[in-house]
Design an enzyme around this catalytic site. Structure first.
Site, mmCIF file in Angstrom:
data_model
loop_
_atom_site.group_PDB
_atom_site.id
_atom_site.type_symbol
_atom_site.label_atom_id
_atom_site.label_comp_id
_atom_site.label_asym_id
_atom_site.label_seq_id
_atom_site.Cartn_x
_atom_site.Cartn_y
_atom_site.Cartn_z
ATOM 1 N N HIS A 296 105.146 10.211 44.052
ATOM 2 C CA HIS A 296 104.804 10.416 42.804
ATOM 3 C C HIS A 296 105.895 10.957 41.783
ATOM 4 O O HIS A 296 105.766 11.415 40.688
ATOM 5 C CB HIS A 296 103.386 11.049 42.412
ATOM 6 C CG HIS A 296 102.482 10.604 43.239
ATOM 7 N ND1 HIS A 296 101.969 9.206 43.125
ATOM 8 C CD2 HIS A 296 101.500 11.251 44.235
ATOM 9 C CE1 HIS A 296 100.916 9.232 44.074
ATOM 10 N NE2 HIS A 296 100.565 10.498 44.752
ATOM 11 N N HIS B 32 97.766 5.769 44.323
ATOM 12 C CA HIS B 32 97.670 5.542 45.716
ATOM 13 C C HIS B 32 97.610 4.192 45.936
ATOM 14 O O HIS B 32 97.026 3.562 47.143
ATOM 15 C CB HIS B 32 97.259 6.599 46.552
ATOM 16 C CG HIS B 32 97.065 7.808 46.183
ATOM 17 N ND1 HIS B 32 96.094 8.357 45.113
ATOM 18 C CD2 HIS B 32 98.000 8.818 46.383
ATOM 19 C CE1 HIS B 32 96.642 9.663 45.228
ATOM 20 N NE2 HIS B 32 97.634 10.020 45.485
#
Lengths: 340, 340
Positions: free
Chosen positions: A64, A226
């Site tokens: 991320h 995700h």
């Protein structure tokens, strides 16, 4: 030779070393701001611990970036504990980070709402308390897409994390006590809502194949960071239609009063270039104004990503004078920097 | 309905409006720094013209964002003239930008070496001179990959453009005259070399299909920022091997003395996430040190891109005290900001 059969279109060596090797590079590039401890796999502010200052720790799965390691520095995070790609860090990392930054004024854990993160941060907080460190945890759960999800009970924590790290970091920097800093982070979460759309999947390096399939001509509406499923699949829409969809999702859930000052954060998922993000920002700002809101601050860029996923999310934060002042305060980290 | 057949995985409306709509969003987000003039399609520093200051203008095809519009502001560019995607702007845009920023101390055109850009900036400079504005042009041609290319006679201009805009912008900011600022931009170009690798192609929105084909398992070594062919196709290599290849290409061409202080700029092509760029930076820094060089400044991020292309380039700048001081000087633009 192994190389002749390499098909992963990524700048990596052994995929299982990616996280560690990337953190080495982060510290090599930004040694003035942070250091990387490879034994504990934590990234710590260069001058930590800062005596008498409340310390902020966050962390979660990698993939991320710049979240969270890129936000370690002055006026934001004191430490980050990065797990493997899309995998929660372990309690030992969180405890090591907590101990490394404790300046005697308490430590705050900013925790994105994913089951593994929540559980491990809870264990780490208990261990830290056992060692005499005061820890307060603030849960971030701003994603309005779905209630409960692949890795989450309740709403997922996404873009509000970036805003909470910046704003709470500024509160800690000005000398607020641990209860006050935690209250401000909580207020950011309460006044923020997020929603995202994926135009493509992404490939975790160790898996070597896309995390989900997205058929030609479709997009995932309400995507998780995700690759968790969102609300629905839809035919690909225009930038303007996607902006409308994002604005509707967050505004209808936040229900701010007319005239509310807001900070829209248009975030790229990693593979969407800036030319598209700014088009989207223009559309979002116009639609927020049509909805009677007043965008007075903003953030545009890829700050909480899903590897090379194409797509974008909108986080909308309802501002008040204090949050605005804290947002404007100087910050100096690898990924966010102003006034310093 | 047209939407049901949309397959372009991009946040766009009508692809032919992308550049204009993105510039609208850029100005909406950064109105404190710059303004967008849609009639002339130029992006101009908010407080331009600055009386008595040398003004810097750059421009070129769009699709390389944040270059150039994202570098308009204090301490960098005074104006940018963005063409359509991968297409040179026209002389009228360049002239309009030049007139909008002329503060009476002369205007510098920073021109990336592509045939269309060179020709059109030359015409614009002549027109500006006819109107009594002193214009000096500095050509950027730092890409060591190939001599002559699809759109270029001689070497292509790539990453050194970002460094020249920052450093020459700082020289203009401190009050240097037009000859001095041009000399500094020229020095940056002379002391910089670049080389890039593509792991994927990219899709110009109006074309709707990839600009070149890159077979599974291969990479393009020496890629141009418009997908121009490089030196060769090779089997995909590891991050470490790619770092070696980039470092070898620029160091062998620049031939700096041992102990030279350098600024490595590891640049993402648009679709490569930060986690990979930092891994690459770590490898590059280590290999530069092995080569006897001393990295004392650096830049890591996607600053001169090719839409959503995956890959990276390395620009290596040999520093001297003056260039280092100008690099460190405050800058405040949408994409680069420090000390202000």
């Amino acid at each position: 030779m192994a190389i002749a059969t390499r098909t992963l279109k990524k700048l990596v060596n052994d995929p299982s070393d990616l996280v560690k090797e990337s953190l080495v590079g982060l510290a090599a590039a930004h040694g003035d701001l942070l250091r990387y401890d490879p034994d504990d796999q934590v990234v710590v502010r260069a001058d930590a611990p800062v005596e008498g200052k409340v310390a902020l720790v966050s962390g979660g799965g990698s993939g991320h970036e710049p979240l969270h390691g890129g936000f370690v520095g002055r006026g934001m995070l004191d430490a980050a504990c990065p797990g493997e790609v899309f995998t929660s860090p372990v309690p030992e990392q969180m405890l090591a980070a907590t101990k490394a930054v404790d300046g005697g004024a308490g430590v705050i854990h900013l925790v994105k709402n994913y089951t593994g993160d929540v559980m491990n941060f809870k264990l780490a907080a208990e261990d830290a308390e056992d060692e005499g460190i005061e820890v307060m945890s603030v849960l971030i759960d701003d994603d309005v897409a779905v209630q409960d999800s692949l890795y989450t009970a309740g709403r997922r924590g996404v873009g509000a994390t970036v805003l909470a790290e910046k704003i709470a970091g500024a509160a800690a920097d000005r000398g607020d006590d641990v209860q006050s800093v935690a209250a401000i982070a909580t207020r950011v979460n309460e006044q923020a809502r997020s929603f995202g759309v994926a135009l493509s999947s992404c490939t975790p390096p160790a898996a070597g194949k896309p995390i989900f399939d997205l058929p030609e001509g479709e997009m995932e509406v309400g995507i998780g960071i995700h690759g968790e499923p969102g609300r629905r699949r839809e035919p690909l829409a225009s930038g303007s239609e996607i902006a409308a969809l994002l604005v509707d999702a967050v505004v209808s859930d936040l229900s701010p009063e007319g005239g509310t000052k807001v900070l829209p954060f248009v975030n790229g998922m990693g593979g969407t270039p800036q030319i598209e993000l700014y088009l989207l920002y223009g559309e979002v700002q116009a639609k927020l104004r049509e909805a009677g809101l007043e965008p007075v601050r903003r953030l545009v860029g890829s700050y909480i990503t899903s590897l090379e996923m194409a797509g974008a999310s909108l986080t909308l934060l309802a501002l008040d004078d204090e949050l605005t002042e804290l947002w404007d305060a100087p910050v100096r980290t690898p990924a966010l920097r102003w006034g310093a």
